[in-house]
Design a protein around this motif. Structure first.
Motif, mmCIF file in Angstrom:
data_model
loop_
_atom_site.group_PDB
_atom_site.id
_atom_site.type_symbol
_atom_site.label_atom_id
_atom_site.label_comp_id
_atom_site.label_asym_id
_atom_site.label_seq_id
_atom_site.Cartn_x
_atom_site.Cartn_y
_atom_site.Cartn_z
ATOM 1 N N THR A 5 5.150 -11.302 7.739
ATOM 2 C CA THR A 5 5.073 -11.139 6.297
ATOM 3 C C THR A 5 5.234 -9.666 5.957
ATOM 4 O OG1 THR A 5 3.794 -11.718 4.321
ATOM 5 C CG2 THR A 5 2.552 -10.914 6.226
ATOM 6 N N CYS A 6 5.196 -9.336 4.682
ATOM 7 C CA CYS A 6 5.362 -7.957 4.235
ATOM 8 C C CYS A 6 4.003 -7.254 4.163
ATOM 9 C CB CYS A 6 6.014 -7.915 2.853
ATOM 10 S SG CYS A 6 7.708 -8.541 2.796
ATOM 11 N N VAL A 7 3.997 -5.986 4.559
ATOM 12 C CA VAL A 7 2.803 -5.155 4.429
ATOM 13 C C VAL A 7 3.187 -3.919 3.637
ATOM 14 C CG1 VAL A 7 1.103 -3.750 5.638
ATOM 15 C CG2 VAL A 7 1.750 -5.982 6.565
ATOM 16 N N ASN A 8 2.511 -3.687 2.522
ATOM 17 C CA ASN A 8 2.820 -2.540 1.674
ATOM 18 C C ASN A 8 2.132 -1.282 2.191
ATOM 19 O OD1 ASN A 8 4.495 -3.737 -0.390
ATOM 20 N ND2 ASN A 8 2.666 -4.837 -1.060
ATOM 21 N N PHE A 9 2.897 -0.199 2.214
ATOM 22 C CA PHE A 9 2.368 1.091 2.660
ATOM 23 C C PHE A 9 2.651 2.135 1.578
ATOM 24 C CE2 PHE A 9 3.675 5.115 4.940
ATOM 25 C CZ PHE A 9 2.386 5.623 5.028
ATOM 26 N N SER A 10 1.605 2.480 0.822
ATOM 27 C CA SER A 10 1.732 3.530 -0.185
ATOM 28 C C SER A 10 0.890 4.746 0.169
ATOM 29 C CB SER A 10 1.327 3.008 -1.570
ATOM 30 O OG SER A 10 -0.002 2.520 -1.559
ATOM 31 N N GLU A 11 -0.165 4.512 0.957
ATOM 32 C CA GLU A 11 -1.005 5.588 1.469
ATOM 33 C C GLU A 11 -1.648 5.108 2.766
ATOM 34 O OE1 GLU A 11 -3.837 6.393 -1.558
ATOM 35 O OE2 GLU A 11 -4.886 4.486 -1.342
ATOM 36 N N ILE A 12 -2.084 6.053 3.567
ATOM 37 C CA ILE A 12 -2.583 5.685 4.893
ATOM 38 C C ILE A 12 -3.949 5.005 4.821
ATOM 39 C CG2 ILE A 12 -3.781 7.841 5.448
ATOM 40 C CD1 ILE A 12 -1.426 5.796 7.769
ATOM 41 N N ASP A 13 -4.760 5.373 3.811
ATOM 42 C CA ASP A 13 -6.062 4.718 3.657
ATOM 43 C C ASP A 13 -5.855 3.222 3.422
ATOM 44 O OD1 ASP A 13 -7.263 7.163 3.916
ATOM 45 O OD2 ASP A 13 -7.679 7.448 1.785
ATOM 46 N N GLY A 14 -6.573 2.432 4.157
ATOM 47 C CA GLY A 14 -6.490 0.989 4.001
ATOM 48 C C GLY A 14 -5.498 0.303 4.915
ATOM 49 N N MET A 15 -4.686 1.060 5.641
ATOM 50 C CA MET A 15 -3.671 0.425 6.479
ATOM 51 C C MET A 15 -4.290 -0.291 7.671
ATOM 52 S SD MET A 15 -0.890 0.673 4.905
ATOM 53 C CE MET A 15 0.141 -0.065 6.181
ATOM 54 N N GLU A 16 -5.358 0.268 8.235
ATOM 55 C CA GLU A 16 -5.987 -0.424 9.361
ATOM 56 C C GLU A 16 -6.519 -1.783 8.921
ATOM 57 O OE1 GLU A 16 -9.115 0.131 13.052
ATOM 58 O OE2 GLU A 16 -8.984 1.708 11.522
ATOM 59 N N LYS A 17 -7.111 -1.844 7.731
ATOM 60 C CA LYS A 17 -7.613 -3.115 7.213
ATOM 61 C C LYS A 17 -6.485 -4.119 7.039
ATOM 62 C CE LYS A 17 -10.229 -5.129 3.370
ATOM 63 N NZ LYS A 17 -10.936 -4.843 2.075
ATOM 64 N N LYS A 18 -5.328 -3.660 6.550
ATOM 65 C CA LYS A 18 -4.188 -4.559 6.355
ATOM 66 C C LYS A 18 -3.688 -5.109 7.686
ATOM 67 C CE LYS A 18 -2.510 -2.455 2.065
ATOM 68 N NZ LYS A 18 -1.389 -1.785 1.378
ATOM 69 N N PHE A 19 -3.612 -4.265 8.700
ATOM 70 C CA PHE A 19 -3.151 -4.729 10.011
ATOM 71 C C PHE A 19 -4.172 -5.676 10.649
ATOM 72 C CE2 PHE A 19 -0.581 -0.592 10.305
ATOM 73 C CZ PHE A 19 0.540 -1.205 9.769
ATOM 74 N N ALA A 20 -5.461 -5.365 10.456
ATOM 75 C CA ALA A 20 -6.503 -6.249 10.993
ATOM 76 C C ALA A 20 -6.417 -7.629 10.344
ATOM 77 C CB ALA A 20 -7.879 -5.631 10.760
ATOM 78 N N GLN A 21 -6.181 -7.670 9.036
ATOM 79 C CA GLN A 21 -6.048 -8.954 8.332
ATOM 80 C C GLN A 21 -4.808 -9.709 8.793
ATOM 81 O OE1 GLN A 21 -6.175 -7.602 4.239
ATOM 82 N NE2 GLN A 21 -8.359 -8.061 4.052
ATOM 83 N N LEU A 22 -3.757 -8.964 9.078
ATOM 84 C CA LEU A 22 -2.535 -9.587 9.576
ATOM 85 C C LEU A 22 -2.811 -10.329 10.881
ATOM 86 C CD1 LEU A 22 0.460 -9.435 8.463
ATOM 87 C CD2 LEU A 22 0.868 -7.727 10.229
ATOM 88 N N ARG A 23 -3.501 -9.663 11.797
ATOM 89 C CA ARG A 23 -3.824 -10.282 13.082
ATOM 90 C C ARG A 23 -4.851 -11.407 12.927
ATOM 91 N NH1 ARG A 23 -0.737 -9.388 17.538
ATOM 92 N NH2 ARG A 23 -2.102 -11.123 17.997
ATOM 93 N N GLU A 24 -5.753 -11.234 11.964
ATOM 94 C CA GLU A 24 -6.759 -12.269 11.710
ATOM 95 C C GLU A 24 -6.098 -13.599 11.346
ATOM 96 O OE1 GLU A 24 -10.196 -13.211 8.334
ATOM 97 O OE2 GLU A 24 -9.462 -11.168 8.615
#
Length: 282
Positions: A5-24
């Motif tokens: 799926t798509c993951v939006n990257f506008s700033e580095i804060d919060g990216m770890e959470k997005k990747f963790a949710q992706l794997r979840e």
């Protein structure tokens, strides 16, 4: 066949959470979508690379946005989108080259963008100057060993093919957005593959309906509720030898987005398994 799926990257804060949710949710691939050149720093590239390795996520493509206005309709879109408007062209050439360099630091070879409403008339003076701009970007990417992918939508399949022929570099490809061809009223995605199928290198799985007036795009829908015949699309892709990434895109916000994405994955996987058989797991 890998569904992501798509993951939006506008700033580095919060990216770890997005990747963790992706794997979840058992996704291990994504397209990284970014419209913020200020975020394309060496430091952020290093952090992202570490996070992607930590969560074992493959980025199938970097979806590279650009600065300046963007109106997603049939009128103002002609004046604002992609490399077509002369007023914003040089700035966006630089945006795309900078975004590609950022993607290169992450080891990403495919760079995707919308090019705009490419002139249908090959004798339109803006067509040739647009192609020169595309060639400038494509040659920059080629030095990085990268491919420049046009996301389908604002141009007819024949116009896109004509642009590829006019630009003449060997690193131009297609990011097939199955819905956009319908939303913009340009083509049926399965039939479009007869025109540019050999160039498809990445794929947005999305659904929607045809326009119902001359100003606004058609409405996006959850996958399976619009006009895209995914069985016909994947049958044609299979015939063309495509067995790569499928990136689900749902352009809404809020919790319903995730619900629709997860339901779409099941819907698509069933079709892919039916058509590809054992190849689907390759």
């Amino acid at each position: 066949m890998k569904i992501g799926t798509c993951v939006n990257f506008s700033e580095i804060d919060g990216m770890e959470k997005k990747f963790a949710q992706l794997r979840e949710h058992n996704f291990d691939s994504c397209q990284l979508v970014s419209w913020n050149p200020a975020a394309w720093t060496d430091e952020n590239a290093s952090i992202l690379k570490t996070l992607l390795e930590q969560y074992q996520i493959t980025v199938s493509a970097f979806w590279c946005g650009w600065t300046g206005p963007a109106a997603w309709n049939f009128y103002d879109g002609q004046l604002t989108l992609g490399l077509v408007p002369v007023e914003y062209r040089q700035m966006r050439i630089e945006n795309l080259c900078d975004g590609a360099d950022f993607a290169h630091k992450l080891g990403i070879t495919d760079v995707v963008t919308h090019m705009g409403f490419i002139p249908e008339n090959p004798y339109d003076p803006n067509f040739s100057s647009f192609c020169i701009a595309v060639r400038t970007v494509a040659e920059h990417l080629k030095k990085n060993g990268q491919c420049l992918l046009f996301e389908t939508g604002q141009e007819t399949p024949v116009t896109m093919l004509r642009c590829f022929e006019a630009v003449g570099t060997d690193n131009l490809y297609v990011n097939l957005d199955t819905a956009n061809l319908i939303l913009y009223g340009k083509a049926n995605p399965a039939d479009a593959l007869d025109v540019f199928g050999k160039y498809v290198r990445n794929l947005h799985a999305k659904d929607g309906c045809y326009p119902t007036n001359g100003h606004e795009l058609g409405a996006e829908t959850p996958i399976g509720q619009g006009k895209v015949d995914f069985r016909a699309v994947f049958t044609k892709l299979h015939e063309l030898g495509y067995n790569s990434y499928v990136t689900i895109e749902r352009e809404i916000d809020g919790p319903q987005q995730l619900t629709d994405i997860l339901e779409s994955r099941t819907y698509l996987q069933n079709i892919i398994d039916e058509i590809y058989g054992e190849e689907a797991s390759c």
